[in-house]
Design an enzyme around this catalytic site. Structure first.
Site, PDB file in Angstrom:
ATOM      1  N   HIS A 193     -39.795  -0.390 -73.172  1.00  0.00           N
ATOM      2  CA  HIS A 193     -38.797  -0.644 -72.117  1.00  0.00           C
ATOM      3  C   HIS A 193     -39.409  -0.412 -70.728  1.00  0.00           C
ATOM      4  CE1 HIS A 193     -35.875  -1.261 -75.157  1.00  0.00           C
ATOM      5  NE2 HIS A 193     -35.716   0.015 -75.499  1.00  0.00           N
ATOM      6  N   LEU A 244     -33.183 -15.049 -53.286  1.00  0.00           N
ATOM      7  CA  LEU A 244     -32.849 -15.055 -54.716  1.00  0.00           C
ATOM      8  C   LEU A 244     -31.795 -13.993 -55.001  1.00  0.00           C
ATOM      9  CD1 LEU A 244     -33.915 -15.751 -57.802  1.00  0.00           C
ATOM     10  CD2 LEU A 244     -35.012 -13.541 -57.589  1.00  0.00           C
ATOM     11  N   ASP A 260     -36.399  -9.855 -74.822  1.00  0.00           N
ATOM     12  CA  ASP A 260     -36.420  -9.243 -76.156  1.00  0.00           C
ATOM     13  C   ASP A 260     -37.857  -8.921 -76.581  1.00  0.00           C
ATOM     14  OD1 ASP A 260     -35.431  -8.299 -78.502  1.00  0.00           O
ATOM     15  OD2 ASP A 260     -34.779 -10.227 -79.292  1.00  0.00           O
TER      16      ASP A 260
END
Ligand code: FPP
Length: 227
Positions: free
Chosen positions: A31, A125, A14
């Site tokens: 972004h 991962l 955020d």
């Protein structure tokens, strides 16, 4: 203090908009900067032995944003997945998505599927992108699956029919930017997560701050309801 590496870290990324505003930039620049941090943090998590990193990239509520911002996020995601393929492959990273991607363009759905297929052998991962994801929506879809399979409603059956089936529950939940709420994110999977809220805006989040959070996590005593 112990030195456990958390198996599953989930993040609410955020503050991209506020980061951009502070710099007199458009929200979309926030972004783009955020996408760079996604790369850095993903590689770091793989290197330190985290097995699952789940990132809230687009929520079921994010469709309410201005059309141009939604379009930008969709394009950014598609561009990111295409350009990151070598990074996924070099670093043993597997891509998985949770959420209902059927509302995305055919082209984005195809890119997601191709990236998932090409990275399927990654063992270091799993980067899990939450896309058109909402926890309530996920739980409703899981219960519908139980009904259609004629399965009893039990914790185990719900867990096995969530989008996160087969993944461990969240160990650490991190939300950046100073907001302190879950925003419909992994409500089931966060049942016993240790939660960390930092004032840092997502584009400024880095590997050192993550390492500090993991150290704090190792100082906390997790009792899972016991004593
Ligand atoms: C929240 O910041 C962020 C989002 C809704 C989108 C998250 C997207 C990225 C981090 C970049 C792209 C992701 C990938 C996986 C390539 P906000 O816009 O709500 O910030 P604000 O609260 O300051 O306005």
């Amino acid at each position: 203090m112990n030195n456990t590496v958390p198996a599953h870290i989930a993040m609410i990324m955020d503050g991209n908009g506020r980061w951009a505003k502070e710099r007199n930039l458009k929200r979309t620049a926030g972004h783009s900067a955020g996408a760079e941090v996604v790369r850095k943090i993903t590689i770091h998590c793989g290197n330190i032995g985290v097995k699952y990193l789940t990132l809230y990239a687009f929520s079921t509520e994010n469709w309410q944003r201005p059309k141009l911002e939604v379009e930008f996020l969709m394009k950014l995601l598609e561009k990111y997945l295409k350009q990151e393929l070598p990074v996924y492959l070099e670093n043993g990273i597997k891509l998985k998505t949770i959420g209902d991607i059927s509302r995305f363009s055919k082209s984005l759905q195809k890119t997601i599927k191709e990236t998932e297929d090409k990275t399927a052998h990654g063992t270091k991962l799993t980067q899990v992108l939450a896309l058109n994801y909402g926890s309530k929506d996920e739980i409703v879809r899981a219960v519908k699956r139980l009904n259609s399979k004629n399965l009893e409603v039990s914790e185990e059956n719900i867990e096995e029919n969530l989008d996160t089936a087969g993944m461990p529950n969240v160990d650490i939940l991190i939300r950046t930017s100073g907001e302190v709420r879950l925003s419909n994110y992994l409500l089931w999977q966060n049942a016993y997560a240790e939660m960390f809220f930092t004032n840092t805006y997502w584009p400024d989040f880095n590997e050192n701050e993550l390492d500090d959070i993991i150290s704090d996590f190792n100082n906390r005593e997790r009792r899972f309801g016991g004593i």
